[in-house]
Design an enzyme around this catalytic site. Structure first.
Site, PDB file in Angstrom:
ATOM      1  CD  GLU A 222      94.339   3.065 -47.441  1.00 59.69           C
ATOM      2  OE1 GLU A 222      95.295   3.271 -46.656  1.00 59.69           O
ATOM      3  OE2 GLU A 222      94.612   2.738 -48.523  1.00 59.69           O
ATOM      4  CD  GLU A 333      99.964  -0.343 -44.179  1.00 61.00           C
ATOM      5  OE1 GLU A 333     100.804  -0.074 -45.022  1.00 61.00           O
ATOM      6  OE2 GLU A 333      98.873   0.130 -44.225  1.00 61.00           O
TER       7      GLU A 333
END
Length: 418
Positions: A222, A333
């Site tokens: 990520e 997120e």
């Protein structure tokens, strides 16, 4: 009062004092053990440097010799020969300059810098590492969990068990592709500084390269930007990376906070503040991130912007990703701890919903995947996912300049999201 009664009371008070003293001793010994653990961890993380740079935001950036970086604490990397450049870049990466120029005409072309650049740079042969301070580690739930994401913090589209996604309090607004073999992904991400309600919440915008099931063996790479008061001790927008090979349980970490990622670049520091950030109805800034698998060596490389190849995750760190990814996700997120029993007002992206559009809502543009021939391609069958669209939402589109893009985010708590 009789003698025996006085004696009993004296004994009881002595016992009480002894138990208080032993409690204090236990507390003091556990506190000093924690202090020792923290110090040991700091010694492991903060490598000897040839130069240190004080950043305007209070960070200290240490210029550490490349061969002394935390990656080489890994037993499998003891005799690793650092690969100084990828064997191959994805094809199509440098053919899209015209497209990029057209897209950037709306966005400020000033190159995004890291704040610490104002006060110096690291010499060739060293890499910049954000120094970990004692208070950084103490803020974590434990020394062991410092620099790690919580288990089950991955967006799982089309889940048969929606409760499973929400149980960790993580919420997402993402676009994704699945059902093929992927060898990398790219995106240009609008940079903002979302407001965080609680210090143990965060807001991030990133891409995920995923392999395996969503069980205990999930592999993930990520990268993106995040605001995380818990991790960094402030509300600055920072560049970050993350990896795990077991669904965030024992392996992996943010940035260089464990052995894994091998950095080769002397100009960009993982976890350092990004500047400038976008303003509502004001100048817009974005960053490009590319992660791809080198077809020859098999390592996963990361590039920031057009000029900075940052380094790589060696393929042996992973099981599924040693071969290829089965899913790519792009988006936002946040952590929703439900303060006072209500939805958090922590913002995602700009804190505004997608329908508000450019200059108001945050975006990902020119999103692409890398195929098995090492070509950058438009994503096929792009899906979207959000747990509560009244809190954070996502809307996709495509055009000539921005290719495949989406706006995403929201304010969290509002009249329709309680």
């Amino acid at each position: 009062m009789g003698f025996s009664k006085r004696l009993v009371l004296s004994i009881l008070s002595i016992l009480g004092l002894l138990s208080l003293a032993s409690g204090a001793r236990l507390y003091s010994s556990s506190a000093s053990k924690q202090k020792l653990d923290v110090q040991k961890h700091l010694n492991r993380l903060n490598k000897p440097s040839t130069k240190s740079i004080q950043s305007p935001d209070g960070d200290i950036i240490d210029c550490v010799p490349m061969s002394s970086q935390p990656a080489f604490d890994h037993p499998y990397l003891k005799d690793h020969k650092i690969q100084m450049r990828p064997s191959f870049h994805p094809e199509g990466l440098f053919d899209d300059n015209k497209v990029a120029a057209a897209a950037e005409s709306k966005v400020r072309a000033n190159p995004i810098k890291q704040l610490w650049h104002a006060n110096g740079k690291c010499p060739e042969g060293t890499i910049p590492i954000r120094r970990t301070k004692q208070e950084d580690v103490v803020r974590a739930s434990s020394v062991k969990r410092y620099g790690k994401k919580k288990h089950r913090s991955i967006p799982k589209p089309k889940s048969a068990e929606p409760d499973l996604i929400n149980q960790s309090g993580h919420q997402h607004a993402i676009a994704y592709v699945q059902g093929d073999r992927y060898y990398g992904a790219k995106a240009t991400i609008n940079v903002w500084e979302p407001k965080i309600q609680q210090p143990n919440e965060f807001s991030l915008s990133q891409l995920w390269i995923l392999g395996g099931s969503f069980g205990e063996d999930l592999n993930s790479i990520e990268a993106g930007w995040q605001v995380s008061p818990d991790l960094y001790g402030d509300n600055n927008t920072r560049l970050f990376t993350y990896w795990t090979s077991d669904a965030y349980q024992a392996t992996g970490c943010y940035n260089l906070l464990c052995s894994g990622f091998i950095q080769i670049n002397s100009e960009i520091a993982m976890g350092a503040s990004i500047s400038p950030v976008s303003g509502f109805r004001n100048s817009q800034y974005d960053i490009s991130i590319l992660i791809w698998k080198d077809p020859k060596e098999g390592h996963w490389w990361m590039q920031f912007g057009n000029d900075y190849v940052l380094g790589y995750w060696p393929s042996f760190l992973f099981s599924y990703l040693a071969d290829s990814a089965s899913m790519i996700e792009w988006g936002g997120e946040v952590v929703n701890t439900e303060p006072d029993g209500q939805h958090t007002s922590t913002q995602m992206g700009s804190g505004h919903f997608p329908e508000e559009g450019f200059g108001k809502s945050s975006y990902f543009r020119n999103i692409q995947v890398v195929d098995e021939s090492n070509n950058l391609k438009a994503p096929k069958g792009l899906g979207t996912f959000t747990e509560q669209s009244n809190c954070y939402d996502v809307q996709t589109g495509s055009n000539g300049d921005w290719g495949h893009y989406f706006y995403y985010g929201g304010p969290g708590k509002n009249a329709n999201c309680q």
